[in-house]
Motif scaffolding. Structure first.
Motif, PDB file in Angstrom:
ATOM      1  N   TYR A 517       1.020  -1.319   0.428  1.00 10.12           N
ATOM      2  CA  TYR A 517      -0.182   0.211   0.148  1.00 10.12           C
ATOM      3  C   TYR A 517       0.530   1.537   0.378  1.00 10.12           C
ATOM      4  O   TYR A 517       0.098   2.444   0.096  1.00 10.12           O
ATOM      5  N   GLY A 518       2.123   1.810   0.016  1.00 14.74           N
ATOM      6  CA  GLY A 518       3.085   2.784   0.666  1.00 14.74           C
ATOM      7  C   GLY A 518       3.602   2.571  -0.793  1.00 14.74           C
ATOM      8  O   GLY A 518       4.145   4.279  -1.356  1.00 14.74           O
ATOM      9  N   ILE A 519       3.998   1.550  -1.453  1.00 17.01           N
ATOM     10  CA  ILE A 519       4.775   2.276  -3.089  1.00 17.01           C
ATOM     11  C   ILE A 519       4.592   3.074  -4.351  1.00 17.01           C
ATOM     12  O   ILE A 519       2.946   2.912  -4.248  1.00 17.01           O
ATOM     13  N   LYS A 520       5.326   3.301  -4.238  1.00 18.63           N
ATOM     14  CA  LYS A 520       4.886   5.481  -5.762  1.00 18.63           C
ATOM     15  C   LYS A 520       5.517   4.571  -6.849  1.00 18.63           C
ATOM     16  O   LYS A 520       6.688   3.751  -6.700  1.00 18.63           O
ATOM     17  N   GLU A 521       4.514   4.778  -8.515  1.00 15.04           N
ATOM     18  CA  GLU A 521       4.812   4.803  -9.355  1.00 15.04           C
ATOM     19  C   GLU A 521       6.334   5.510  -9.656  1.00 15.04           C
ATOM     20  O   GLU A 521       6.113   6.825  -9.242  1.00 15.04           O
ATOM     21  N   ASP A 522       7.427   5.387  -9.912  1.00 15.26           N
ATOM     22  CA  ASP A 522       8.129   5.706 -10.662  1.00 15.26           C
ATOM     23  C   ASP A 522       9.248   6.259  -9.766  1.00 15.26           C
ATOM     24  O   ASP A 522       9.512   7.677  -9.694  1.00 15.26           O
ATOM     25  N   TYR A 545       8.742   5.593   3.881  1.00 13.87           N
ATOM     26  CA  TYR A 545       8.405   6.605   3.018  1.00 13.87           C
ATOM     27  C   TYR A 545       7.607   6.748   1.848  1.00 13.87           C
ATOM     28  O   TYR A 545       7.868   6.411   0.914  1.00 13.87           O
ATOM     29  N   GLY A 546       6.625   6.076   1.775  1.00 11.63           N
ATOM     30  CA  GLY A 546       5.640   5.816   0.604  1.00 11.63           C
ATOM     31  C   GLY A 546       4.487   6.498   0.886  1.00 11.63           C
ATOM     32  O   GLY A 546       4.226   7.908   1.289  1.00 11.63           O
ATOM     33  N   ARG A 547       3.464   6.203   0.233  1.00 12.43           N
ATOM     34  CA  ARG A 547       2.449   7.120   0.148  1.00 12.43           C
ATOM     35  C   ARG A 547       1.754   7.475   1.847  1.00 12.43           C
ATOM     36  O   ARG A 547       0.678   8.443   1.388  1.00 12.43           O
ATOM     37  N   GLY A 548       1.777   6.816   2.397  1.00 10.97           N
ATOM     38  CA  GLY A 548       1.486   7.340   3.729  1.00 10.97           C
ATOM     39  C   GLY A 548       0.121   6.735   3.084  1.00 10.97           C
ATOM     40  O   GLY A 548      -1.032   6.756   2.861  1.00 10.97           O
ATOM     41  N   ILE A 549      -1.525   6.818   4.856  1.00 15.60           N
ATOM     42  CA  ILE A 549      -2.772   6.658   5.284  1.00 15.60           C
ATOM     43  C   ILE A 549      -3.453   8.445   5.636  1.00 15.60           C
ATOM     44  O   ILE A 549      -2.190   9.294   6.522  1.00 15.60           O
ATOM     45  N   ILE A 608      -0.441   2.179  15.348  1.00 12.26           N
ATOM     46  CA  ILE A 608       0.213   2.544  13.204  1.00 12.26           C
ATOM     47  C   ILE A 608      -0.002   3.940  13.566  1.00 12.26           C
ATOM     48  O   ILE A 608      -0.721   4.347  14.200  1.00 12.26           O
ATOM     49  N   GLU A 609       0.980   4.698  13.273  1.00  5.80           N
ATOM     50  CA  GLU A 609       1.168   6.237  12.794  1.00  5.80           C
ATOM     51  C   GLU A 609       1.491   6.586  11.068  1.00  5.80           C
ATOM     52  O   GLU A 609       2.291   6.293  10.629  1.00  5.80           O
ATOM     53  N   SER A 610       0.401   8.009  10.928  1.00  8.11           N
ATOM     54  CA  SER A 610       0.861   8.015   9.272  1.00  8.11           C
ATOM     55  C   SER A 610       1.027   9.337   9.236  1.00  8.11           C
ATOM     56  O   SER A 610       0.092  10.467  10.346  1.00  8.11           O
ATOM     57  N   LYS A 611       1.642  10.402   8.313  1.00  8.49           N
ATOM     58  CA  LYS A 611       1.286  11.570   7.644  1.00  8.49           C
ATOM     59  C   LYS A 611       1.138  10.961   5.948  1.00  8.49           C
ATOM     60  O   LYS A 611       1.552  10.466   5.330  1.00  8.49           O
ATOM     61  N   GLU A 612      -0.199  11.530   5.197  1.00  9.74           N
ATOM     62  CA  GLU A 612      -0.340  10.939   3.689  1.00  9.74           C
ATOM     63  C   GLU A 612       0.110  11.972   2.790  1.00  9.74           C
ATOM     64  O   GLU A 612       0.926  13.102   3.350  1.00  9.74           O
ATOM     65  N   GLY A 613       1.142  10.973   2.098  1.00 13.78           N
ATOM     66  CA  GLY A 613       2.222  11.731   1.568  1.00 13.78           C
ATOM     67  C   GLY A 613       3.579  11.569   1.642  1.00 13.78           C
ATOM     68  O   GLY A 613       4.455  11.393   0.544  1.00 13.78           O
ATOM     69  N   ILE A 614       4.085  11.798   3.305  1.00 12.97           N
ATOM     70  CA  ILE A 614       4.915  11.475   2.805  1.00 12.97           C
ATOM     71  C   ILE A 614       5.505  10.495   3.841  1.00 12.97           C
ATOM     72  O   ILE A 614       6.509   9.439   3.736  1.00 12.97           O
ATOM     73  N   PHE A 615       5.079   9.836   5.242  1.00 12.62           N
ATOM     74  CA  PHE A 615       5.723   8.356   5.773  1.00 12.62           C
ATOM     75  C   PHE A 615       4.227   7.415   6.673  1.00 12.62           C
ATOM     76  O   PHE A 615       3.347   7.987   6.445  1.00 12.62           O
ATOM     77  N   THR A 616       4.657   6.326   6.841  1.00 16.42           N
ATOM     78  CA  THR A 616       3.830   5.518   7.962  1.00 16.42           C
ATOM     79  C   THR A 616       4.837   4.492   8.608  1.00 16.42           C
ATOM     80  O   THR A 616       6.089   3.866   8.304  1.00 16.42           O
TER      81      THR A 616
END
Length: 640
Positions: A517-522, A545-549, A608-616
């Motif tokens: 759920y976290g990997i970004k394209e390219d 350090y992916g998509r976040g939630i 679980i902690e997360s910030k959308e677009g930055i990390f999980t």
């Protein structure tokens, strides 16, 4: 000395053991006796002894005061009798007539009778306590004039008459048991209790000529008013002891009879112990119930003695003391009965609890403890019920744990079917790839083989952290084939932490969830795994350090992974639309969290902690179980 100390210690242990073996009721009764009854009895004896001493002291002082008052009255009567005697002797006309040695004329007799004798009678009447004023003369020319003038022949044989003449005008005080029969009985009937004291003096006028003897007497009942009181006291008796040690007292007083005393015994004791002007003593030093106070009256050369009975004081004080002791014993008995009644109610509930605990010890965990209340026993029953609930809960968890373990073992057995065939096949393909120079395929097959061995070799639920990390490395190696080496795995773990025990396949699902759920394209995708030792625990942090939630989704996931099974099954597995479908809702993370809590306790798990677009960040909290040198610290923690 040492054997004595050992004996004391042994007796102390025996006493403590004996007390511990007593029932609760007997302990309470013993406490009442030691804390209430015995102190009150001791206090009563001490207090009433002091009270008795004070009462005796006050009584003695009171009787000393009364004796002094009696002495003052005696001195007053002595002074009255002396004054009367002196006034008679000083009456010149009266004395001149008495000394006249010739026949008196009728006119002289009439004048003497109406003047001289009348003056003496008036003097007697003005002093009512004086019984007689008499003059005994040897003048044969003087006729007897009753009741004043008498002839000496009537008393010349009296002992007191002889002693008076021997004193040459000095005063003689003389005691008699009864009045003299100076005249015939038909004219002077002797009354009862007529003991008297007499003042006697020779009358010489002039000094060398004997005229007669003057007598002024007073009945003892008037001379000693308190000795012959109209209301005699059974607690005391006043006596008179003259210079011959004769005793005079009121024979109508029942003091000696009531106190069982003999006059002879009293006389002997007084003669032995009276030896000074004033004093006091106990009649019998062993039986201190009779107290004697005496005082010397010099004018009559006699002692006045007050004999006091202290029995009534002793009786009253002893009766009061015994009454208080009886009341204390009675109240202690009543208190013991009431306590026994209350204890029977309390112990009934307590015995019910004991019976229930015995059934629990035998393995009956489904019993109902029918003891209620808000006090101590009710509160104890409440906690035992809560304990039963906890035991049943732990039994259920243990059963679930065994079921999960059994399921894992069955799954492992299923996975191990023909495992050697699969391993050999993968090795053959790997060799073909290496022969053809396909080294990338060969490495992938190696990672896949290690993963298969790790998954299929399920001999225990627990592995070392380093084994789980190696498994994750193999997984990332395979994922990089799929994602063209876009995944970077960073490991920041100290070598000592690698020996930490964890549940098998507890970190790999978290890493797999991060990749899924976290990997970004390219874009490059980094997963960082770190671990540190806290206070009696180990914290493993998996950060990507992916998509976040987004925030709402994150709250929903954290909520779901901490729900109990019953609520989760009813709301999600039944697809309650209020909370959404279970698909893509953190079910894998929930399973990891539930396994950790099941095996290690509810205080452990993941968050679980997360910030959308930055990390999980997924944080895993485990107990500190470093396995080194063959010693399992977990076993040490359990034993402690």
């Amino acid at each position: 000395m040492e054997p004595l100390i050992s004996t004391i210690r042994e007796k102390k242990r025996n006493l403590i053991e004996w007390y511990d073996n007593l029932s609760l009721q007997n302990k309470l009764v013993l406490s009442y006796i030691l804390v209430i009854l015995i102190p009150i009895i001791i206090f009563s004896f001490i207090f009433f002894k002091r009270f008795k001493d004070n009462a005796i002291s006050d009584a003695i002082k009171n009787y000393e005061y009364l004796l002094e008052i009696e002495k003052v009255g005696i001195l007053k009567n002595i002074n009255t009798m002396e004054n009367v005697a002196q006034m008679v002797i000083s009456d010149k006309k009266f004395i001149d007539f008495i000394k006249n040695r010739k026949e008196s004329t009728t006119d002289e007799l009439i004048d003497f009778n109406f003047n001289g004798v009348a003056n003496i009678l008036r003097l007697q009447n003005s002093n009512p306590n004086i019984e007689h004023i008499r003059l005994f003369t040897n003048n044969s020319y003087i006729n007897e004039i009753w009741p004043i003038v008498f002839n000496e022949s009537r008393v010349k044989n009296k002992l007191w008459f002889k002693k008076t003449n021997e004193l040459n005008g000095r005063t003689l005080w003389y005691f008699q048991d009864k009045d003299d029969e100076v005249v015939d009985r038909k004219y002077n009937a002797i009354p009862e209790n007529s003991a008297k004291i007499m003042l006697l003096r020779e009358v010489n006028y002039p000094e060398d000529e004997h005229i007669g003897v003057i007598e002024v007497d007073m009945l003892l009942k008037n001379f000693f008013p308190k000795m012959y009181a109209k209301t005699p006291s059974p607690q005391s008796q006043i006596l008179l002891i003259d210079n011959k040690r004769n005793i005079y007292m009121d024979l109508q007083n029942d003091f000696f009879k009531q106190n069982k005393l003999e006059i002879t015994y009293i006389s002997n004791e007084l003669n032995k112990k009276i030896n000074q002007n004033r004093g006091s003593f106990f009649l019998d030093n062993e039986n201190k119930s009779i107290y004697v106070i005496y005082s010397y009256v010099e004018e009559i050369d006699s002692y006045i003695v007050s004999i006091i009975s202290l029995k009534e004081i002793f009786t009253k004080i002893s009766r009061m003391r015994n009454y208080i002791i009886f009341i204390t014993i009675f109240l202690t008995v009543i208190l013991s009965i009431i306590t026994n009644f209350i204890n029977s109610i309390v112990l009934k509930k307590l015995n019910a609890l004991i019976h229930s605990v015995k059934r629990i010890r035998k393995g009956e965990f489904d019993i109902d403890i029918d003891v209620r209340g808000s006090r101590e026993i009710g509160e104890l029953a409440h906690h035992i019920r809560r304990l039963l609930d906890k035991i049943n809960e732990l039994i259920a968890e243990s059963v679930n744990k065994k079921a999960v373990t059994k399921e894992a073992e069955l799954r492992a057995l299923q996975n191990q079917i023909d495992s050697h065939f699969l391993y050999n096949t993968l090795e053959n393909i790997k060799m073909l790839a290496e022969i053809d120079g396909k080294y990338e395929i060969s490495d992938a097959l190696t990672s896949l083989g290690d993963m298969m061995r790790y998954n299929m070799k399920w001999t225990s639920e627990y592995v070392l952290l380093k084994d789980e990390i190696e498994h994750i490395k193999n997984y990332i190696a395979l994922m990089n084939i799929r994602f063209d080496n876009k995944i970077n795995l960073v490991i920041n773990i100290d070598e000592s932490v690698y020996e930490q025990e964890i549940l098998k396949m507890s970190l790999q699902p978290i890493v797999e969830n991060a990749v899924k759920y976290g990997i970004k394209e390219d874009e490059q995708f980094t997963i960082e795994i770190s671990a540190y030792i806290g206070l009696n625990n180990v914290v493993i942090v998996i950060k990507d350090y992916g998509r976040g939630i987004d925030e709402n989704k994150l709250q929903e996931i954290n909520y779901k992974i901490n729900l109990d099974d019953e609520t989760f099954n009813s709301r999600y597995l039944n697809k309650d639309k209020t909370f959404g479908n279970t698909k893509n809702s953190g079910l894998g993370l929930r399973n990891v969290n539930q396994r950790i809590k099941l095996y290690y306790g509810k205080e452990y798990g993941i968050c679980i902690e997360s910030k959308e677009g930055i990390f999980t960040v997924v944080t895993v909290k485990l107990p500190l179980l470093i396995l080194s040198g063959g010693l399992n610290s977990y076993e040490k923690n359990i034993s402690s």
